[in-house]
Design a protein around this motif. Structure first.
Motif, PDB file in Angstrom:
ATOM      1  N   LEU A  94      -0.443  -9.138   4.666  1.00  0.00           N
ATOM      2  CA  LEU A  94       0.830  -8.475   4.935  1.00  0.00           C
ATOM      3  C   LEU A  94       1.162  -8.423   6.413  1.00  0.00           C
ATOM      4  N   GLY A  95       0.174  -8.682   7.280  1.00  0.00           N
ATOM      5  CA  GLY A  95       0.434  -8.591   8.713  1.00  0.00           C
ATOM      6  C   GLY A  95       0.599  -7.147   9.156  1.00  0.00           C
ATOM      7  N   TYR A  96       1.284  -6.966  10.275  1.00  0.00           N
ATOM      8  CA  TYR A  96       1.476  -5.638  10.843  1.00  0.00           C
ATOM      9  C   TYR A  96       2.467  -4.850   9.997  1.00  0.00           C
ATOM     10  N   LEU A  97       2.149  -3.586   9.719  1.00  0.00           N
ATOM     11  CA  LEU A  97       3.043  -2.714   8.964  1.00  0.00           C
ATOM     12  C   LEU A  97       3.565  -1.594   9.852  1.00  0.00           C
ATOM     13  N   SER A  98       4.755  -1.115   9.533  1.00  0.00           N
ATOM     14  CA  SER A  98       5.347  -0.003  10.277  1.00  0.00           C
ATOM     15  C   SER A  98       4.586   1.289   9.989  1.00  0.00           C
ATOM     16  N   ASP A  99       4.862   2.318  10.784  1.00  0.00           N
ATOM     17  CA  ASP A  99       4.218   3.615  10.587  1.00  0.00           C
ATOM     18  C   ASP A  99       4.565   4.216   9.225  1.00  0.00           C
ATOM     19  N   GLU A 100       5.721   3.856   8.683  1.00  0.00           N
ATOM     20  CA  GLU A 100       6.119   4.352   7.369  1.00  0.00           C
ATOM     21  C   GLU A 100       5.428   3.589   6.248  1.00  0.00           C
ATOM     22  N   GLU A 101       5.164   2.304   6.472  1.00  0.00           N
ATOM     23  CA  GLU A 101       4.599   1.460   5.423  1.00  0.00           C
ATOM     24  C   GLU A 101       3.072   1.549   5.330  1.00  0.00           C
ATOM     25  N   LEU A 102       2.404   1.754   6.472  1.00  0.00           N
ATOM     26  CA  LEU A 102       0.940   1.733   6.467  1.00  0.00           C
ATOM     27  C   LEU A 102       0.324   2.752   5.509  1.00  0.00           C
ATOM     28  N   PRO A 103       0.789   4.009   5.481  1.00  0.00           N
ATOM     29  CA  PRO A 103       0.192   4.953   4.517  1.00  0.00           C
ATOM     30  C   PRO A 103       0.341   4.497   3.068  1.00  0.00           C
ATOM     31  N   LEU A 104       1.394   3.753   2.773  1.00  0.00           N
ATOM     32  CA  LEU A 104       1.622   3.277   1.412  1.00  0.00           C
ATOM     33  C   LEU A 104       0.637   2.175   1.037  1.00  0.00           C
ATOM     34  N   ALA A 105       0.174   1.409   2.021  1.00  0.00           N
ATOM     35  CA  ALA A 105      -0.848   0.392   1.744  1.00  0.00           C
ATOM     36  C   ALA A 105      -2.134   1.065   1.287  1.00  0.00           C
ATOM     37  N   TYR A 106      -2.485   2.191   1.923  1.00  0.00           N
ATOM     38  CA  TYR A 106      -3.665   2.950   1.490  1.00  0.00           C
ATOM     39  C   TYR A 106      -3.461   3.490   0.073  1.00  0.00           C
ATOM     40  N   GLN A 107      -2.269   4.026  -0.186  1.00  0.00           N
ATOM     41  CA  GLN A 107      -1.991   4.610  -1.494  1.00  0.00           C
ATOM     42  C   GLN A 107      -1.953   3.573  -2.605  1.00  0.00           C
ATOM     43  N   ALA A 108      -1.674   2.323  -2.257  1.00  0.00           N
ATOM     44  CA  ALA A 108      -1.576   1.262  -3.261  1.00  0.00           C
ATOM     45  C   ALA A 108      -2.915   0.578  -3.530  1.00  0.00           C
ATOM     46  N   SER A 109      -3.985   1.047  -2.869  1.00  0.00           N
ATOM     47  CA  SER A 109      -5.290   0.378  -2.964  1.00  0.00           C
ATOM     48  C   SER A 109      -6.328   1.266  -3.636  1.00  0.00           C
ATOM     49  N   ASP A 110      -7.449   0.647  -4.033  1.00  0.00           N
ATOM     50  CA  ASP A 110      -8.533   1.369  -4.707  1.00  0.00           C
ATOM     51  C   ASP A 110      -9.720   1.660  -3.797  1.00  0.00           C
ATOM     52  N   VAL A 111      -9.862   0.897  -2.711  1.00  0.00           N
ATOM     53  CA  VAL A 111     -10.982   1.108  -1.796  1.00  0.00           C
ATOM     54  C   VAL A 111     -10.645   0.442  -0.464  1.00  0.00           C
ATOM     55  N   LEU A 112     -11.121   1.039   0.640  1.00  0.00           N
ATOM     56  CA  LEU A 112     -11.009   0.414   1.951  1.00  0.00           C
ATOM     57  C   LEU A 112     -12.347  -0.210   2.303  1.00  0.00           C
ATOM     58  N   ALA A 113     -12.327  -1.478   2.707  1.00  0.00           N
ATOM     59  CA  ALA A 113     -13.528  -2.155   3.196  1.00  0.00           C
ATOM     60  C   ALA A 113     -13.426  -2.246   4.714  1.00  0.00           C
ATOM     61  N   PHE A 114     -14.349  -1.586   5.411  1.00  0.00           N
ATOM     62  CA  PHE A 114     -14.327  -1.562   6.872  1.00  0.00           C
ATOM     63  C   PHE A 114     -15.744  -1.841   7.363  1.00  0.00           C
ATOM     64  N   CYS A 115     -16.071  -3.133   7.453  1.00  0.00           N
ATOM     65  CA  CYS A 115     -17.442  -3.562   7.719  1.00  0.00           C
ATOM     66  C   CYS A 115     -17.593  -4.157   9.112  1.00  0.00           C
ATOM     67  N   SER A 116     -16.958  -3.519  10.071  1.00  0.00           N
ATOM     68  CA  SER A 116     -16.971  -3.961  11.452  1.00  0.00           C
ATOM     69  C   SER A 116     -18.384  -3.920  12.044  1.00  0.00           C
ATOM     70  N   LEU A 117     -18.640  -4.822  12.978  1.00  0.00           N
ATOM     71  CA  LEU A 117     -19.940  -4.859  13.655  1.00  0.00           C
ATOM     72  C   LEU A 117     -20.034  -3.795  14.740  1.00  0.00           C
ATOM     73  N   SER A 118     -18.898  -3.441  15.340  1.00  0.00           N
ATOM     74  CA  SER A 118     -18.892  -2.393  16.366  1.00  0.00           C
ATOM     75  C   SER A 118     -17.473  -1.856  16.522  1.00  0.00           C
ATOM     76  N   GLU A 119     -17.380  -0.565  16.798  1.00  0.00           N
ATOM     77  CA  GLU A 119     -16.094   0.090  17.016  1.00  0.00           C
ATOM     78  C   GLU A 119     -16.266   1.194  18.041  1.00  0.00           C
ATOM     79  N   GLY A 120     -15.183   1.525  18.726  1.00  0.00           N
ATOM     80  CA  GLY A 120     -15.194   2.698  19.575  1.00  0.00           C
ATOM     81  C   GLY A 120     -14.961   3.949  18.752  1.00  0.00           C
ATOM     82  N   PHE A 121     -14.204   3.802  17.666  1.00  0.00           N
ATOM     83  CA  PHE A 121     -13.961   4.920  16.754  1.00  0.00           C
ATOM     84  C   PHE A 121     -13.760   4.393  15.335  1.00  0.00           C
ATOM     85  N   GLY A 122     -12.618   3.775  15.063  1.00  0.00           N
ATOM     86  CA  GLY A 122     -12.349   3.243  13.721  1.00  0.00           C
ATOM     87  C   GLY A 122     -11.279   4.038  12.999  1.00  0.00           C
ATOM     88  N   MET A 123     -10.047   3.943  13.485  1.00  0.00           N
ATOM     89  CA  MET A 123      -8.938   4.722  12.896  1.00  0.00           C
ATOM     90  C   MET A 123      -8.749   4.491  11.395  1.00  0.00           C
TER      91      MET A 123
END
Length: 197
Positions: A94-123
């Protein structure tokens, strides 16, 4: 260490009408999704996530597609990896989403996969927790610290580990519910008021 907060829009109750319009806009149909939010820089470990997803589809009967959200480089590397793994029909970008659309991507999904090797935080971690979305996350560094016990933690350097983590979460409704409850408790520590203090 100063933890960051999360925008209140991610705490909003799920709105089926808004999610439906989001799905219609991006032609997502009724598909179920594993969500990834971020770039395709090397430390984000997206190639291993794709390999783990391909492995999961070969070994299990999950209908989920992989939804990629974020500013991707467009240099062709990601597209080649997707094609090489035979995932052209299973991966949606989907590429970059607006501030209004991004929360809906979370709501439309069943799980977040965030398997980064390193992060300063991880929003995306706190955005998912605020959205009541279960997490599969790296067991290293800031990612493991932020996710804590509200995620299934995996070895980000191991494709089988990532695939197994996704399998565990997708296969168990009770585990998903338990992770959401733990995330609600954990979210108390991630407010902008606390960060400012």
């Amino acid at each position: 260490v100063t933890y960051l907060g999360v925008n209140e829009v991610f705490h909003a109750p799920r709105d089926p009408a808004l999610v439906r319009r989001f799905r219609e806009k991006f032609r997502l149909g009724d598909d179920r999704f594993i969500l990834y939010v971020g770039t395709d820089r090397a430390h984000k470990n997206l190639t291993r996530l794709l390999e783990a997803y391909a492995r999961l589809r070969q070994e299990a009967a999950f209908p989920h597609k992989l939804l990629l959200v974020g500013a991707l480089s467009g240099d062709g590397t990601l597209r080649q990896a997707i094609t090489h793994l035979g995932l052209d029909r299973e991966v949606r970008r989907l590429g970059y989403l607006s501030d209004e659309e991004l929360p809906l991507a979370y709501q439309a999904s069943d799980v977040l996969a965030f398997c980064s090797l390193s992060e300063g935080f991880g929003m995306p971690l706190v955005e998912a927790m605020a959205s009541s979305l279960p997490l599969v996350a790296s067991n290293v560094g800031a990612v493991a610290e932020i996710a804590g016990d509200s995620a299934v933690l995996v070895d980000p350097c191991s494709v089988p580990s990532i695939a197994e983590g996704l399998h565990r979460v997708l296969a168990s409704e009770s585990l998903r519910a338990e992770l959401v409850v733990r995330a609600r408790e954990r979210m108390r520590g991630f407010t902008w008021e606390a960060a400012a203090r």
